[in-house]
Write a protein that holds these residues in place. Structure first.
Motif, PDB file in Angstrom:
ATOM      1  N   ARG A 163       0.870  -1.175   0.000  1.00 17.71           N
ATOM      2  CA  ARG A 163       0.000   0.000   0.000  1.00 17.71           C
ATOM      3  C   ARG A 163       0.911   1.231   0.000  1.00 17.71           C
ATOM      4  NH1 ARG A 163      -2.497  -0.225   4.894  1.00 17.71           N
ATOM      5  NH2 ARG A 163      -4.330  -1.362   4.173  1.00 17.71           N
ATOM      6  N   ASP A 164       0.631   2.162  -0.909  1.00 14.54           N
ATOM      7  CA  ASP A 164       1.405   3.407  -0.978  1.00 14.54           C
ATOM      8  C   ASP A 164       2.905   3.129  -1.045  1.00 14.54           C
ATOM      9  OD1 ASP A 164      -0.972   4.832  -0.820  1.00 14.54           O
ATOM     10  OD2 ASP A 164      -0.902   4.910   1.364  1.00 14.54           O
ATOM     11  N   ASN A 165       3.279   2.124  -1.855  1.00 12.14           N
ATOM     12  CA  ASN A 165       4.686   1.789  -2.131  1.00 12.14           C
ATOM     13  C   ASN A 165       5.418   1.173  -0.949  1.00 12.14           C
ATOM     14  OD1 ASN A 165       4.087   2.902  -4.579  1.00 12.14           O
ATOM     15  ND2 ASN A 165       5.823   4.288  -4.657  1.00 12.14           N
ATOM     16  N   ASN A 166       4.703   0.807   0.117  1.00 10.26           N
ATOM     17  CA  ASN A 166       5.298   0.126   1.256  1.00 10.26           C
ATOM     18  C   ASN A 166       4.674  -1.253   1.443  1.00 10.26           C
ATOM     19  OD1 ASN A 166       7.342   1.804   2.480  1.00 10.26           O
ATOM     20  ND2 ASN A 166       5.700   3.247   2.986  1.00 10.26           N
ATOM     21  N   ILE A 167       5.451  -2.143   2.059  1.00  6.35           N
ATOM     22  CA  ILE A 167       5.002  -3.508   2.313  1.00  6.35           C
ATOM     23  C   ILE A 167       4.427  -3.601   3.723  1.00  6.35           C
ATOM     24  CG2 ILE A 167       5.722  -5.927   2.515  1.00  6.35           C
ATOM     25  CD1 ILE A 167       8.000  -5.246   0.552  1.00  6.35           C
ATOM     26  N   TYR A 168       3.288  -4.294   3.830  1.00  5.67           N
ATOM     27  CA  TYR A 168       2.633  -4.528   5.117  1.00  5.67           C
ATOM     28  C   TYR A 168       2.475  -6.030   5.321  1.00  5.67           C
ATOM     29  CZ  TYR A 168       1.464   0.445   5.198  1.00  5.67           C
ATOM     30  OH  TYR A 168       1.540   1.819   5.207  1.00  5.67           O
ATOM     31  N   LEU A 169       2.423  -6.443   6.564  1.00  2.71           N
ATOM     32  CA  LEU A 169       2.284  -7.847   6.911  1.00  2.71           C
ATOM     33  C   LEU A 169       1.121  -8.033   7.874  1.00  2.71           C
ATOM     34  CD1 LEU A 169       3.491 -10.757   6.784  1.00  2.71           C
ATOM     35  CD2 LEU A 169       4.875 -10.122   8.777  1.00  2.71           C
ATOM     36  N   VAL A 170       0.218  -8.947   7.528  1.00  8.22           N
ATOM     37  CA  VAL A 170      -0.917  -9.295   8.378  1.00  8.22           C
ATOM     38  C   VAL A 170      -0.715 -10.716   8.902  1.00  8.22           C
ATOM     39  CG1 VAL A 170      -3.392  -9.761   8.438  1.00  8.22           C
ATOM     40  CG2 VAL A 170      -2.534  -7.759   7.209  1.00  8.22           C
ATOM     41  N   LYS A 171      -0.828 -10.892  10.239  1.00  7.56           N
ATOM     42  CA  LYS A 171      -0.678 -12.198  10.874  1.00  7.56           C
ATOM     43  C   LYS A 171      -2.035 -12.680  11.364  1.00  7.56           C
ATOM     44  CE  LYS A 171       4.076 -11.321  12.393  1.00  7.56           C
ATOM     45  NZ  LYS A 171       5.017 -11.299  13.546  1.00  7.56           N
ATOM     46  N   THR A 172      -2.547 -13.727  10.745  1.00  8.95           N
ATOM     47  CA  THR A 172      -3.895 -14.191  11.089  1.00  8.95           C
ATOM     48  C   THR A 172      -3.939 -14.810  12.476  1.00  8.95           C
ATOM     49  OG1 THR A 172      -3.531 -16.354  10.073  1.00  8.95           O
ATOM     50  CG2 THR A 172      -4.395 -14.618   8.650  1.00  8.95           C
ATOM     51  N   LEU A 173      -2.825 -15.403  12.947  1.00  9.31           N
ATOM     52  CA  LEU A 173      -2.816 -16.041  14.259  1.00  9.31           C
ATOM     53  C   LEU A 173      -2.756 -15.031  15.397  1.00  9.31           C
ATOM     54  CD1 LEU A 173      -0.473 -19.128  13.688  1.00  9.31           C
ATOM     55  CD2 LEU A 173      -2.968 -19.044  13.717  1.00  9.31           C
ATOM     56  N   TYR A 174      -2.496 -13.792  15.056  1.00  8.27           N
ATOM     57  CA  TYR A 174      -2.441 -12.727  16.061  1.00  8.27           C
ATOM     58  C   TYR A 174      -3.566 -11.717  15.812  1.00  8.27           C
ATOM     59  CZ  TYR A 174       2.091 -14.640  17.346  1.00  8.27           C
ATOM     60  OH  TYR A 174       3.097 -15.471  17.766  1.00  8.27           O
ATOM     61  N   ASN A 175      -4.772 -12.276  15.638  1.00 11.38           N
ATOM     62  CA  ASN A 175      -5.974 -11.470  15.470  1.00 11.38           C
ATOM     63  C   ASN A 175      -5.855 -10.500  14.298  1.00 11.38           C
ATOM     64  OD1 ASN A 175      -8.617 -10.854  16.197  1.00 11.38           O
ATOM     65  ND2 ASN A 175      -7.978  -9.121  17.469  1.00 11.38           N
ATOM     66  N   TYR A 176      -5.240 -10.985  13.212  1.00 11.23           N
ATOM     67  CA  TYR A 176      -5.085 -10.197  11.992  1.00 11.23           C
ATOM     68  C   TYR A 176      -4.353  -8.875  12.266  1.00 11.23           C
ATOM     69  CZ  TYR A 176      -8.177 -13.566   9.794  1.00 11.23           C
ATOM     70  OH  TYR A 176      -8.715 -14.735   9.298  1.00 11.23           O
ATOM     71  N   SER A 177      -3.369  -8.942  13.126  1.00 12.17           N
ATOM     72  CA  SER A 177      -2.577  -7.739  13.412  1.00 12.17           C
ATOM     73  C   SER A 177      -1.793  -7.336  12.172  1.00 12.17           C
ATOM     74  CB  SER A 177      -1.615  -7.996  14.568  1.00 12.17           C
ATOM     75  OG  SER A 177      -0.669  -8.992  14.214  1.00 12.17           O
ATOM     76  N   GLU A 178      -1.680  -6.046  11.965  1.00 11.87           N
ATOM     77  CA  GLU A 178      -1.033  -5.515  10.769  1.00 11.87           C
ATOM     78  C   GLU A 178       0.188  -4.691  11.158  1.00 11.87           C
ATOM     79  OE1 GLU A 178      -2.198  -2.153   7.453  1.00 11.87           O
ATOM     80  OE2 GLU A 178      -3.659  -3.760   7.820  1.00 11.87           O
ATOM     81  N   THR A 179       1.338  -5.009  10.547  1.00 10.27           N
ATOM     82  CA  THR A 179       2.558  -4.248  10.792  1.00 10.27           C
ATOM     83  C   THR A 179       3.125  -3.759   9.469  1.00 10.27           C
ATOM     84  OG1 THR A 179       3.889  -6.273  10.718  1.00 10.27           O
ATOM     85  CG2 THR A 179       3.145  -5.515  12.879  1.00 10.27           C
ATOM     86  N   GLN A 180       3.837  -2.666   9.529  1.00  6.77           N
ATOM     87  CA  GLN A 180       4.444  -2.086   8.338  1.00  6.77           C
ATOM     88  C   GLN A 180       5.889  -2.570   8.237  1.00  6.77           C
ATOM     89  OE1 GLN A 180       3.600   2.057   7.826  1.00  6.77           O
ATOM     90  NE2 GLN A 180       5.162   2.369   6.246  1.00  6.77           N
ATOM     91  N   VAL A 181       6.222  -3.206   7.122  1.00  4.75           N
ATOM     92  CA  VAL A 181       7.544  -3.802   6.932  1.00  4.75           C
ATOM     93  C   VAL A 181       8.553  -2.775   6.440  1.00  4.75           C
ATOM     94  CG1 VAL A 181       8.851  -5.522   5.614  1.00  4.75           C
ATOM     95  CG2 VAL A 181       6.587  -6.097   6.535  1.00  4.75           C
ATOM     96  N   THR A 182       8.165  -1.932   5.489  1.00  3.80           N
ATOM     97  CA  THR A 182       9.065  -0.900   4.961  1.00  3.80           C
ATOM     98  C   THR A 182       8.500   0.476   5.275  1.00  3.80           C
ATOM     99  OG1 THR A 182       7.992  -0.833   2.782  1.00  3.80           O
ATOM    100  CG2 THR A 182       9.776  -2.425   3.081  1.00  3.80           C
ATOM    101  N   GLU A 183       9.361   1.455   5.374  1.00  4.86           N
ATOM    102  CA  GLU A 183       8.947   2.809   5.762  1.00  4.86           C
ATOM    103  C   GLU A 183       9.263   3.866   4.716  1.00  4.86           C
ATOM    104  OE1 GLU A 183       7.380   3.485   8.558  1.00  4.86           O
ATOM    105  OE2 GLU A 183       7.638   1.617   9.706  1.00  4.86           O
ATOM    106  N   ASP A 184      10.085   3.522   3.718  1.00  8.47           N
ATOM    107  CA  ASP A 184      10.620   4.557   2.828  1.00  8.47           C
ATOM    108  C   ASP A 184       9.861   4.693   1.514  1.00  8.47           C
ATOM    109  OD1 ASP A 184      11.390   2.095   1.877  1.00  8.47           O
ATOM    110  OD2 ASP A 184      13.446   2.692   1.391  1.00  8.47           O
TER     111      ASP A 184
END
Length: 737
Positions: A163-184
């Protein structure tokens, strides 16, 4: 650019005509696709090797079918019964690698040729011990906004997207928690996990994001396009569609577009360790202006396959890279005195036993098999024909499956070669055959067509035996036959160099050899392309034949199907030999007793538009009129990857760029010329037509122009396509009748 033709064939010309036997073919029916042949779309082979999944035309269900019988087994997803479905239909779907989760795409919006952005939902397919789905609840992938190219880990528990040129990661085992992998990530500057414009267009790259087999890492490409020059497309309010933001004051869409000789993006391979959150940059030997057109994890987590090309695209290297140590090892290299065809990229498939590769090292594209240490095990195919695609390797018995044009460059068949080298032709009918195999390689769905046969789709076993006919299009075939529409016939003739060229021709209804007919020639002519093929379609060309024209098409030098020397004879000098061959074709047609040699026209789209202009400016005044749609006019205006593959850079090949420019030979333009272009064409910019027209104006050479605002390279939307074909039809009627 080559891929545009196949897109156009699918979207506007693979269309059958009206079945009103007493009436002429209706242009509206042709353009709108009222009589388009029935086919089967959205087929996804399933992991078990015995079934495939398919979504229905309404986008409301996904059904599981048997590969052996073609019969439905069960509905595995229904939007009307799924829990918490806040949409009424969907656009596409994919399975997780383990087959236990569906990823549903809705509200899909196109960006460029291949890229889209959409809202995605996850749907579990896990069963209890009675075979019942344990939870039919849909879960939105992300509440943070639409996503691009979501990728699911092998265990189905992690989903990465952009999304918006950055990578995000969703973990289904952690209640679909979403973290941002890249920032630049930043628009028109840094892209993570996605290809830039030119990679997407010319390498057909859809995604630059991969999970490791053990689900512990993400590998991705990072593009730094900071130094790539920008290009702006003018935008207006419009009507189909409407752009509200431009209704009062026009605006512009600005993006990065590297023209021949200009800087490309700087590209790196990176990995992200999901547990430690460490990001690493891989040590891949690559020139600063080289390309990485594909990355792909093998079955071994410690072997990330990285494919590279130098800027000239005449050296292909395959590296295996350790995603943690970052160390790379050269596994295989392929070189060409001309260039490596981009088709090789999607025909490399990795197995525990080895990997496949298509090479032209013996003059024709053939299938080679390597072990995982990069040692050549064997050349699977050989001969004076082209392998068109590698379909798969059967681990059970060591057989290889592929399509090739053995026997004729006009046709394509499905073949099997067993581990002892015995070859079997599986497809039974002569024409164009394409296949989708089951994951077990036990079955395949064959799509067959020839000049007189609309698509026939059958289920077959891996010995070629037909198990069931899924689609026969008999009704359409009968309708076309009853209407007595023009049909194609093949012909051959020799060009000025004594080389035999292939062509097809359509004669008008009630043709009389004692009359003289005007001719319209259609062609594309780009490197590796083919229009003279044994396949069924009723097109705008069929409509014009129905209106009293002879319509013909010739594949000249540079086109595909006949080996590297024929295709690559135009290297460093695009457009010159192609134009010579179209002139030779016009002369040949003009020599026929039933052709009015003073009324021959030519037209084409994209590269075909360029060849139209070059042919009318070749110096031999054989064309009375021509229409060039969305045509490049000077290769210095076109992108790096495509142009330099065939021409190198303007600095390296100044003489070639000058000789192949429509500007250079403009004073020799003969015949009436209509130029048509979309102003929002992100591929072949409107600049090509604007600058060429200005040049003709200054030379006081009359010509005609028509512009479609807000239209890209495909020129469609609302009534646009109908308007376009009516204009071309009228122009030829005025000039040739």
């Amino acid at each position: 650019m080559k891929k545009l033709f196949f897109f156009l064939m699918l979207t506007m010309t693979g269309i059958a005509g009206s079945a009103q036997s007493a009436k002429s073919l209706d242009l509206k029916d042709v353009v709108s696709g009222v009589y388009r042949p029935e086919t089967i779309r959205n087929i996804v082979p399933m992991n078990d090797g015995e079934h495939y999944a398919q979504m229905n035309a309404e986008g409301t269900q996904i059904t599981k079918y048997s590969f052996k019988t073609g019969e439905p087994v069960e509905v595995i997803f229904d939007v009307n019964t799924a829990r918490e479905a806040d949409f009424k239909s969907f656009d596409s779907f994919q399975f997780s690698p383990n087959g236990e989760t569906l990823l549903i795409a809705t509200d899909t919006k196109p960006i460029y040729r291949h890229s889209t952005v959409a809202e995605h939902y996850l749907y579990p397919l896990r069963r209890d011990n009675t075979g019942v789905t344990t939870n039919n609840k849909l879960t939105r992938l992300s509440a943070g906004g639409p996503q691009m190219i979501p990728v699911i880990s092998n265990d189905g528990f992690n989903i990465a997207f952009v999304r918006d040129n950055n990578i995000y990661l969703v973990k289904t085992l952690y209640n679909y928690s979403e973290t941002q992998v890249t920032e630049d990530g930043e628009f028109n500057k840094i892209i993570n996990g996605l290809p830039d414009w030119v990679y997407e267009e010319e390498f057909a790259m859809k995604s630059a994001l991969e999970f490791s087999p053990d689900n512990s890492m993400i590998a991705y490409l990072r593009f730094d396009e900071s130094e790539v020059p920008e290009f702006s497309l003018p935008m207006f309010g419009g009507q189909a569609p409407v752009f509200e933001e431009y209704k009062d004051y026009p605006g512009a869409y600005t993006y990065k577009y590297p023209k021949a000789g200009y800087p490309n993006s700087k590209v790196e391979v990176r990995t992200f360790d999901i547990k430690s959150k460490v990001t690493r940059t891989m040590q891949v030997p690559l020139d600063t202006d080289g390309y990485i057109p594909r990355i792909k994890f093998t079955d071994d987590t410690n072997k990330l396959a990285v494919m590279t090309l130098n800027r000239h695209q005449n050296q292909f290297d395959l590296y295996f890279v350790d995603p943690r140590s970052t160390v790379s090892k050269l596994i295989m290299r392929d070189e060409s005195p001309y260039y490596i065809n981009e088709d090789v990229l999607d025909n490399i498939k990795f197995y525990p036993e080895g990997f496949s590769f298509l090479s032209e090292k013996d003059g024709y594209p053939h299938l080679y098999w390597y072990n995982m240490n990069g040692q050549l095990v064997k050349q699977v195919t050989s001969g004076d024909y082209e392998v068109k695609s590698f379909l798969g390797y059967d681990k059970a018995d060591g057989s290889f499956y592929y399509t090739s044009n053995e026997g004729s460059p006009l046709r394509q068949a499905v073949y099997k070669v067993d581990k002892k080298g015995k070859k079997t032709k599986l497809s039974q009918e002569e024409g164009i055959n394409n296949a989708i195999f089951s994951s077990s390689m036990k079955y395949y769905i064959n799509n067959f067509t020839n000049l007189n046969t609309p698509n026939v789709i059958t289920l077959n076993d891996n010995n070629g035996k037909t198990l069931k006919t899924l689609v026969d299009n008999k009704a359409l075939k009968d309708k076309v036959a009853q209407q007595n529409l023009p049909t194609k016939e093949f012909f051959q003739f020799k060009n000025g160099k004594g080389q035999e060229l292939n062509g097809w021709m359509m004669l008008p209804p009630n043709f009389s050899a004692s009359k003289k007919y005007p001719v319209i020639m259609f062609q594309y002519s780009g490197p590796g392309s083919q229009q003279v093929l044994d396949r069924f379609n009723v097109t705008w060309e069929t409509y014009m034949a129905d209106q009293g024209y002879i319509v013909a098409c010739v594949d000249g030098r540079g086109t595909g199907g006949r080996g590297a020397e024929f295709q690559k004879s135009t290297y460093l000098n695009l457009g010159v030999q192609e134009a010579e061959d179209q002139v030779a074709a016009a002369k040949y047609l003009g020599s026929l007793p039933y052709v009015d040699k003073n009324k021959i026209g030519i037209w084409g789209w994209s590269y075909g538009g360029y060849t139209t202009i070059m042919s009318m400016s070749e110096g031999t005044p054989v064309f009375k009129a021509g229409v060039a749609v969305a045509a490049p006019t000077d290769w210095k205006f076109y992108d790096t990857i495509y142009t330099e593959r065939f021409m190198r850079t303007p600095k390296e090949n100044a003489q070639g760029y000058n000789a192949t420019s429509a500007f250079t030979r403009a004073e020799k333009l003969s015949g009436d010329l209509l130029l048509i272009h979309g102003m929002a064409d992100d591929n072949v910019h409107f600049q090509n037509m604007a600058e060429y027209s200005e040049h003709l104006v200054q030379l006081d050479i009359p010509h005609d122009m028509f512009v479609y605002t807000n239209r890209n390279h495909g020129i469609y939307g609302g009534n646009t396509r109908m308007h376009l074909y009516k204009k071309i039809s009228k122009y030829f009627d005025e000039k040739l009748k």
